[in-house]
Design an enzyme around this catalytic site. Sequence first.
Site, PDB file in Angstrom:
ATOM      1  N   GLU A 327      -7.091  22.277  39.093  1.00  0.00           N
ATOM      2  CA  GLU A 327      -7.524  22.990  37.878  1.00  0.00           C
ATOM      3  C   GLU A 327      -8.924  22.587  37.419  1.00  0.00           C
ATOM      4  O   GLU A 327      -9.186  22.372  36.233  1.00  0.00           O
ATOM      5  CB  GLU A 327      -6.492  22.784  36.759  1.00  0.00           C
ATOM      6  CG  GLU A 327      -5.135  23.370  37.118  1.00  0.00           C
ATOM      7  CD  GLU A 327      -4.061  23.156  36.063  1.00  0.00           C
ATOM      8  OE1 GLU A 327      -4.361  22.549  35.018  1.00  0.00           O
ATOM      9  OE2 GLU A 327      -2.920  23.587  36.287  1.00  0.00           O
ATOM     10  N   GLU A 433       2.523  28.049  43.204  1.00  0.00           N
ATOM     11  CA  GLU A 433       3.466  27.629  42.156  1.00  0.00           C
ATOM     12  C   GLU A 433       4.050  28.866  41.471  1.00  0.00           C
ATOM     13  O   GLU A 433       4.027  28.988  40.254  1.00  0.00           O
ATOM     14  CB  GLU A 433       2.766  26.731  41.127  1.00  0.00           C
ATOM     15  CG  GLU A 433       2.073  25.513  41.705  1.00  0.00           C
ATOM     16  CD  GLU A 433       1.332  24.687  40.654  1.00  0.00           C
ATOM     17  OE1 GLU A 433       1.611  24.859  39.448  1.00  0.00           O
ATOM     18  OE2 GLU A 433       0.479  23.869  41.044  1.00  0.00           O
TER      19      GLU A 433
END
Length: 557
Positions: A327, A433
């Site tokens: 991220e 995910e």
Amino acid sequence: MMKRLLDLKLLVFSLSLIATMNATFSNSSNIQGNVNQDYDYFATTECLKEPLPAQYGGGIITETKSVNGSVFPKRVQLQDGLYYVLSAWVQASEGSEKIITAAFKHSTGAVTEAGTVVASHGCWSMLKGGIVANVTTPADIIFKAEDPSAQIWVDNVSLQPFTEEQWRSHQEQRISKVRKRMIRLNVRDANDNSKTLGGAKVTIKQVKQHFPFGCSMTKNIVNNQQYQSWFSSRFRVTTFRNEMKWYDNEPSQGQENYANPDYMVNFAQTHGISIRGHNVFWEDPHYQPNWVYGLNSNQLWDATNKRINSVMSRYKGKVISWDVVNENLHFRFFDDKLGNNGFSGIEYAKALQLAGGTPLFMNEYNTVEDGRDPASLPQNYINKLRQIQGSVGGAPIGIGLQSHFSGYQPNIVYMRSALDTLGATRMPIWLTEVDVKPNPNQVQYFEQILREGYAHPAVEGIVMWAGPAVDSYDMTLADNSFSNTPAGNLVDKLLNEWKSGVEELTTDDSGLLQVSLFHGEYQVTVVHPATNSSAILSVDINNKLPEDESFEMHIHV
């Protein structure tokens, strides 16, 4: 080519449907008069001197450029249930890069965003996106700049509608091309090569699937036989939810604990389950070991050096990829603490030396889920990827797309368009995910997302962020007794659908047969029609041949 500089806070394109299209919208199965209209997967991230022609010849838009100072003077009639693919070429008139968004403005005043691109001055950037219409209404297509003072040019706009039936047909077509292979078997007599064996009985059994479709795993699997049986009977790839993260491996400075991930790695290897290494670092300031916050920059550099060497050396050769800095489009904890902007590049360079050839990945959210997050737009993702590649000598960096979808209807058209854009990099892409927030249509939305990901030619693997009830995920696949939930039934259905069943076939008079099989490893048994003698061989059906070439097998019995 006529282009007009438009100085607007909001650039409105009121688009017209020609009269002959009226019947089209009363009968959604006959869009453009062609139920077999192919989808155009083309996208580019290059900024071009001239815009390319409008996709689909403009689709239902009869004028794609400004004319005599007036731009598309009529409206589009959106129809509930249709999938609208929008593309256009845009550029900023001057100054720095501008974020340009395309959207549909409904007659009620509501605005539905369709896609966004970062446009430059002096060249044309492709904006690609779209929507799934959930209401029948007239609408204007608008192009707006994040900077209200910006001037932008737009050209070669296209809007192409598809029915749900067409959309699913695109998926099936791509699955047949990129996940399967046409196999041609030629069976001959082992004692006389010139003699073909018509009527030979051939049994083909898939023993392993090549496409990685898996599920995350937690430490709750440790010494839990039900969990282990449930998992190993289904999945061949996994990501540990927390057990390879820094805060889990070193909760107190200098006191590393790898007991859980060691057990999980051993379990996975024993059962032939591949592991994605997730993650070495996480830029989100909320997910660090508590002791890290008090370190000065020199101490933090020492700690990060120890961390990357520790976890990557321990699991070298045991994982199939590494999420090195998680991220890093949304957060910059390490850059801020260390006082520079180069943390990601430095750590990927270190990881490249430690990985021993294991692929390195970025991993981000809101890139395919939602086009309204400027931090992780496909183009910004690619810009960051290129920046990291500059630190590793141009080595490939994989594109990890978390795919955490909200509880609202997913914009599958935007998802496909974003994958098209990211796929233009030719870098490996994984959905890492995948889940959907709880809602009454959760399983239906989950299926749409998984099917879109599996069918897209750029996607090389999928991991679901889901599991049994003991793990407390938003997506629960099994209850406390490890019986399937509705989402679990869906996953089992897809696992069976995306593999080849046992095929029992007979060769024709020329000793030939043809069958389409999913990529994977197979056991092929051929029985001689006269002597009942047999030959058994193992075959690997893969994607190394061009899409349209058949896989030829010559078997002697």
